[in-house]
Design a protein around this motif. Structure first.
Motif, short mmCIF file in Angstrom:
data_model
loop_
_atom_site.label_atom_id
_atom_site.label_comp_id
_atom_site.label_asym_id
_atom_site.label_seq_id
_atom_site.Cartn_x
_atom_site.Cartn_y
_atom_site.Cartn_z
N GLY A 1 20.30 96.90 39.58
CA GLY A 1 20.52 98.30 39.22
C GLY A 1 19.98 99.25 40.29
O GLY A 1 20.31 100.43 40.28
N GLN A 2 19.17 98.72 41.20
CA GLN A 2 18.70 99.55 42.33
C GLN A 2 19.79 99.61 43.40
O GLN A 2 20.76 98.85 43.37
CB GLN A 2 17.43 98.93 42.93
CG GLN A 2 16.23 99.03 42.00
CD GLN A 2 14.93 98.86 42.77
OE1 GLN A 2 14.56 97.74 43.10
NE2 GLN A 2 14.26 99.96 43.06
N ALA B 1 9.33 100.22 40.99
CA ALA B 1 8.42 101.06 41.76
C ALA B 1 8.72 101.04 43.25
O ALA B 1 8.19 101.87 44.01
CB ALA B 1 6.98 100.63 41.51
N SER B 2 9.55 100.09 43.69
CA SER B 2 9.91 99.99 45.11
C SER B 2 11.20 99.18 45.19
O SER B 2 11.71 98.71 44.16
CB SER B 2 8.78 99.27 45.88
OG SER B 2 8.51 98.00 45.30
N ARG C 1 3.32 89.51 52.17
CA ARG C 1 2.66 88.75 51.09
C ARG C 1 3.37 89.04 49.77
O ARG C 1 4.01 90.08 49.61
CB ARG C 1 1.20 89.21 50.98
CG ARG C 1 0.39 88.80 52.21
CD ARG C 1 -1.07 88.74 51.88
NE ARG C 1 -1.75 87.91 52.84
CZ ARG C 1 -2.85 87.22 52.58
NH1 ARG C 1 -3.39 87.25 51.36
NH2 ARG C 1 -3.43 86.48 53.50
N GLY C 2 3.25 88.13 48.85
CA GLY C 2 3.89 88.29 47.55
C GLY C 2 3.46 89.56 46.84
O GLY C 2 4.27 90.26 46.21
N SER C 3 2.18 89.89 46.93
CA SER C 3 1.67 91.08 46.25
C SER C 3 2.22 92.37 46.86
O SER C 3 2.22 93.42 46.22
CB SER C 3 0.14 91.09 46.32
OG SER C 3 -0.27 91.00 47.68
N GLU C 4 2.73 92.24 48.08
CA GLU C 4 3.27 93.40 48.78
C GLU C 4 4.79 93.49 48.60
O GLU C 4 5.35 94.57 48.46
CB GLU C 4 2.93 93.20 50.28
CG GLU C 4 3.55 94.16 51.25
CD GLU C 4 3.36 93.66 52.70
OE1 GLU C 4 2.82 92.53 52.90
OE2 GLU C 4 3.78 94.36 53.63
N HIS C 5 5.42 92.32 48.58
CA HIS C 5 6.88 92.30 48.53
C HIS C 5 7.45 92.59 47.14
O HIS C 5 8.46 93.28 47.01
CB HIS C 5 7.41 90.94 49.01
CG HIS C 5 8.90 90.85 48.89
ND1 HIS C 5 9.76 91.39 49.83
CD2 HIS C 5 9.71 90.34 47.92
CE1 HIS C 5 11.00 91.20 49.45
NE2 HIS C 5 11.00 90.56 48.30
N ARG C 6 6.83 92.05 46.12
CA ARG C 6 7.43 92.15 44.78
C ARG C 6 7.57 93.61 44.35
O ARG C 6 6.65 94.40 44.53
CB ARG C 6 6.60 91.37 43.77
CG ARG C 6 5.22 91.94 43.58
CD ARG C 6 4.42 91.22 42.51
NE ARG C 6 3.00 91.58 42.60
CZ ARG C 6 2.05 91.04 41.86
NH1 ARG C 6 2.37 90.10 40.98
NH2 ARG C 6 0.80 91.42 41.99
N ASP C 7 8.71 93.93 43.77
CA ASP C 7 8.96 95.28 43.28
C ASP C 7 8.52 95.35 41.82
O ASP C 7 9.16 94.77 40.94
CB ASP C 7 10.45 95.61 43.41
CG ASP C 7 10.94 95.51 44.86
OD1 ASP C 7 10.28 96.08 45.74
OD2 ASP C 7 11.97 94.84 45.09
N PHE D 1 8.87 90.49 32.10
CA PHE D 1 9.60 90.14 33.32
C PHE D 1 8.65 90.04 34.51
O PHE D 1 7.93 91.00 34.80
CB PHE D 1 10.66 91.20 33.61
CG PHE D 1 11.59 91.46 32.45
CD1 PHE D 1 12.36 90.43 31.92
CD2 PHE D 1 11.67 92.71 31.87
CE1 PHE D 1 13.21 90.65 30.85
CE2 PHE D 1 12.53 92.94 30.81
CZ PHE D 1 13.30 91.92 30.29
N ARG D 2 8.65 88.93 35.19
CA ARG D 2 7.85 88.81 36.40
C ARG D 2 8.47 89.66 37.51
O ARG D 2 9.64 89.48 37.81
CB ARG D 2 7.78 87.34 36.83
CG ARG D 2 6.95 86.47 35.90
CD ARG D 2 7.11 85.00 36.25
NE ARG D 2 8.49 84.57 36.01
CZ ARG D 2 8.99 83.39 36.36
NH1 ARG D 2 8.23 82.53 37.01
NH2 ARG D 2 10.24 83.08 36.08
N PRO D 3 7.72 90.58 38.10
CA PRO D 3 8.30 91.37 39.18
C PRO D 3 8.72 90.46 40.34
O PRO D 3 8.03 89.49 40.65
CB PRO D 3 7.17 92.32 39.61
CG PRO D 3 5.93 91.84 38.94
CD PRO D 3 6.33 90.97 37.80
N GLY D 4 9.84 90.78 40.93
CA GLY D 4 10.34 89.98 42.05
C GLY D 4 11.05 88.71 41.62
O GLY D 4 11.48 87.93 42.46
#
Lengths: 365, 365, 365, 365
Positions: free
Chosen positions: D283-284, D269-270, D255-261, C102-105
């Motif tokens: 589910g979050q 993880a977030s 940024r994408g690297s910051e936003h994606r959970d 699964f790609r995060p986001g």
């Protein structure tokens, strides 16, 4: 997805059980500016209500409707209209004996199976009591259709058991408790009903309803055809088992050369179609017929099962119509009014305004 | 508000004219995981398509359906399913003579009035061609109902003009071009149709459709009753003028003691109701009948008017069915499948999960 | 109940996956008589499509739309309009590595959990590819709104990461690949995007859209308020995480005496409300802003799990936009057009015709 | 087509004006078997009602709700639920001065233009009074979600003018009249409101609402995405001008690297996404924020026009909230409950039953 709303543009949503505190509903989509008061609705409610003659159930329903919202200084405001009718004469003890067994031919069994529980008092939501709100809402539609477009909706009894009505004189219909438009049949009906009541049995009926002055153009093919929506409305009335538009089942043996309604510069030469062609109103009278089954609430004993699936029998006591079809006349009128009203709004929204060939309805209103 | 969608939970939305580039549609709401390919749909499309016998129109419609989306690795994904059937044999010049005049008994006049313009080629959107997509979509519903719930849907011709079908043997229905379930009537039908074709006229028909193994509990009163939605579906098929559930119009002369289906520990003792009580499926077979008018596309000359309102006459040339009712059999099956599928999903969403008395359907699936 | 339709009176229903045979849709409810051809829709499709600049994905989507029905002799007929765009450049092998993780986001995880299976090729139905049909359908709405009511809909980039647009000159917007209406910011944008692309990362954006010449009266309280429907439309665009009407979140610190738009005989004195009061258009410009998240399809490695729930990592290869927000400009325009079109029809149906105070829209059209 | 219904599977339809006889509504689609009484709904109604503190309007609304149908022997029956709240303290004379002029920033002008007439007493249908029924209906949804799925919905004030809430302790929220979850801010709020009241002005606010224990899988892409439906619900609350899910407008500079959970075997993880990915619940926790404008009913004089279009001025007397945002907390909770309930039913209907990979929700219920 749930099923207590009717109509897409002029929508009614109803609630209420036979023996609850009240029945009611919401009309959403009524155009603003229509003069409206309770008095406009009470007439049809009185026609529908039981206890008005010795042929219908003696239960007194005081169907007094209240308009709770959507009308200001005597005119509709375009906001939703709340309707309420309080339940008065409930006498729920009469119904105690059907709490644990299913009346054959009733919704008892299917409600129990569908929902896992049911309000058994007087049939709960499946009771014809619920149709009073349809009649009230239909009254609003009738008022608009009459006022704005001159549309006239008239129902009548066309057959009761073996007694076939042969002449339709709308002036006669509301002068007798059968909604019979044929004065020459009143005695036969009276006689038949007396004997039926004595036997403790019930009988089916055929009811018809006609709309005149309907503009051409109502109906949204290919699925929300006007005839399809009428069929939906009528088959959704308690006890209805068949619906016909125009010649109905007679078309099975008709030839094309006989059935087609020829057009002339003065209009159609006949009306086999019943006012609908290709799912769209043709401007002719819309003629609808429906078959209503005999009620199963009879005093003739019958076999059934109880909630545990064991064999037992049942005799329905209490006050019931020997012919529920009779009271369906104002209900059928109301449902036809609701369908037409819905389609007037739908047509007007979808079709006004582009090009020079603006359809009839937009021009009229 | 527009009318080209059917169903609330299993929804099809269709497009396409008789002589346009293609007809097509979208199924929205098909559950994921159902094995599905074009082959599942093609059989019924072939049954519906004209040109399969000398009794139906000679027009060759190559009804090859494509599934454009919603299926991945042979299974539905739960996303919307695009369906497309290209129009091939269009021959639009045949229809030039109806561009400026209205065929009596057709939608020509009402479409012109409603929309202010119309695609006159082959009837445009009002053509029965449109029903091919209903059949394809119905095929998806049939597959699900059969696979998941064991529901079997079978249609048949029950009357054609004066020829009344007397025995129903589902094994016979698909062995003849009339969808006639009574082998003893095939010769009479053949004879009648030959004579009719020679006369240039057309004839009405009665078509029936049955669903077996339907679980108890389908239907959403008080307006989206199962019978009401079936009536909507059937009356929405081109040419249908009457719909019956169970005993239909016969109930008018029935007594309550005769009509009610008694319950026993082994099930219902009869099925006058046609499988629906209080608007909810009872678990018995659902029996539906419908009347189809004779087509007005006949070579017998008729009177009509042109778009300027002047008197003229018309002879419909081209290739037309002398009895459109015959081809309605797979369409009626498809529509019944669509209604049941819709109600399976609606019931499951609304009723699963609370308390111990979970209804049948949730248990089965 | 299923979710692939938008609008109640002017309805689009869409289908199609990123790597299926085609994407498409049906417009139901377009009024008859509107001049329409593919050329009317292609312009916006070209604005949306990737590969038009070095800042958006290099994937070539040949978004050529076909109108399959509903148009005859260059005009809409009032029947449903079928739209089709074939998928061409599919290269599905690029996506093999995301089949089992699964790609995060992304929607990968939630689609898998919801449906139990998923078309993982290019995101399947969750791909932004699907929005091409929204743009095509929005083009039909735009054409009508412009032609009939003079309504003009214009979107633009208002912020990209740290680069805030300060001036809005609609004449500039479509002259650069960023849809940036402020010529003085083009260099900064170019620089920022170059650096971003090199880093393999992505960035969020803010997009705005304005509708001018909107008549007063659109919106159906209390739930289908115009602003509520706009919020539904915009939040339903992939990657959107916030929506504002008018002053949006700035109102949190405003006082009533500052926020309220005073009325004068010459019109409103200000437009803090963004053109909507009480859920109904006020006749002022409708101003909408939305926040779009940075895409998660980046080449910066990230932690994730596979379909068995085990820890793994992922690097998204393939061709992806470093800022998906840019391409959202024509999509946002299309969605606003669809909402307005829907409400024009709804208002017209519901409000025309009673009394002398006929609202604006009915008068205009 | 009309706009007084919300939800497709769990539907509420409401009616009623500020100064009419009553407000009310119908819930259609509540599953059977849910224990329910008025007491379940009264708590939230009391939280919403004005007059509970010196900071909200002193008008006494005795919001006593009656359940008129759909409940039998303490449990829902699966039929529609009628709700009624009578209007008591109406004092309509207070509002006479706004009969002929439009309050800037109110719905007065747009209602008048849309409908051609309006019930000016207390804002009529546009009054926040109407939201009491939303709260009552939301209470039914809350009860189901809590009982069946353990879902917890909690709203709170997150900003009032310049006062920003910094800590969220749900235990604090309902202990103070501000719905403030941060005890350290109570004094600042009190002080600010005192000064504001003295000035006769009003102030905006930011309100947040969170749903915990939401199962993965809710939402019906591509249009009825869960986030889109939440946005529709929230923007449909009076005075709301902006809606955010998760990080909302902060994503513009992420940024994408910051936003994606990122996903791990132990969960996400977030939660930048706010509990929704691809329009489907992950589910979050679902986190929603909204901006509410300052009310325009203030005693600071303002310029406006009268119904004849002439310049005049206005001072709103009567009892009004200086910050309407505060009371929006229970309304926002109710709307989120209604959206989730609707999607639970939709998901369950559409997805249960095929294959082995039955999604979460079907398993749980």
């Amino acid at each position: 997805m749930p099923g207590n709303s009717f109509g897409k543009a002029f929508t009614i949503t109803t609630f209420g059980e036979s023996h609850g505190l009240a029945i009611g509903g919401v009309i959403d989509g009524c155009p603003p500016g229509l003069p409206l008061s309770e008095a406009d609705l009470q007439g049809d409610l009185d026609r529908r209500k039981p206890g008005t003659s010795r042929y219908t159930t003696a239960r007194r329903e005081d169907d007094e409707v209240q308009i709770l919202s959507g009308v200001f200084e005597g005119k509709t405001t375009g906001t939703s209209i709340g309707l309420l009718i309080k339940n008065k004469d409930q006498r729920s003890k009469d119904y105690g004996n059907i709490a644990d067994r299913f009346r054959p031919g009733h919704a008892d069994y299917t409600y129990q199976q569908k929902y896992g529980l049911r309000d058994y008092r007087g049939g709960g939501r499946s009771s014809a009591r619920e149709t009073a709100i349809r009649v009230a809402a239909g009254g609003v539609a009738k008022k608009y259709l009459k006022t704005m477009l001159g549309i006239e909706i008239r129902g009548y009894l066309s057959q009761l058991g073996p007694v076939v009505i042969e002449q339709v004189d709308h002036g006669v219909t509301n002068t007798n408790p059968f909604f019979c438009p044929d004065a020459s049949k009143l005695e036969a009906l009276d006689e038949y009903m007396r004997a039926l009541k004595k036997s403790g049995d019930s009988i089916g009926a055929k009811v018809s309803v006609t709309a005149s002055n309907v503009p051409v153009g109502l109906g949204e093919p290919v699925f929300d055809r006007l005839d399809a929506d009428i069929a939906h409305a009528m088959m959704g009335i308690n006890a209805v088992k068949g619906v016909e538009i125009g010649d109905g089942f007679d078309v099975v043996t008709q030839r094309g050369s006989e059935h087609r309604d020829e057009l002339t510069p003065d209009g159609f030469a006949s009306n086999h179609a019943g006012g609908v062609l290709g799912g769209i109103s043709s401007g002719q009278d819309i003629n609808v017929h429906m078959a209503l089954k005999p009620t199963s609430s009879i005093s003739v004993p019958g076999n059934t099962i109880n909630v545990d699936g064991e064999a037992t029998d049942i005799v329905t006591k209490g006050r019931h119509d020997p012919c529920v079809g009779i009271r369906a006349v104002p209900i059928a009128e109301a449902m036809l009014a609701l369908v037409l009203m819905d389609h007037v709004i739908r047509h007007r929204g979808q079709n006004a305004g582009v090009g020079s060939s603006t359809p009839d309805i937009a021009r009229q209103s």
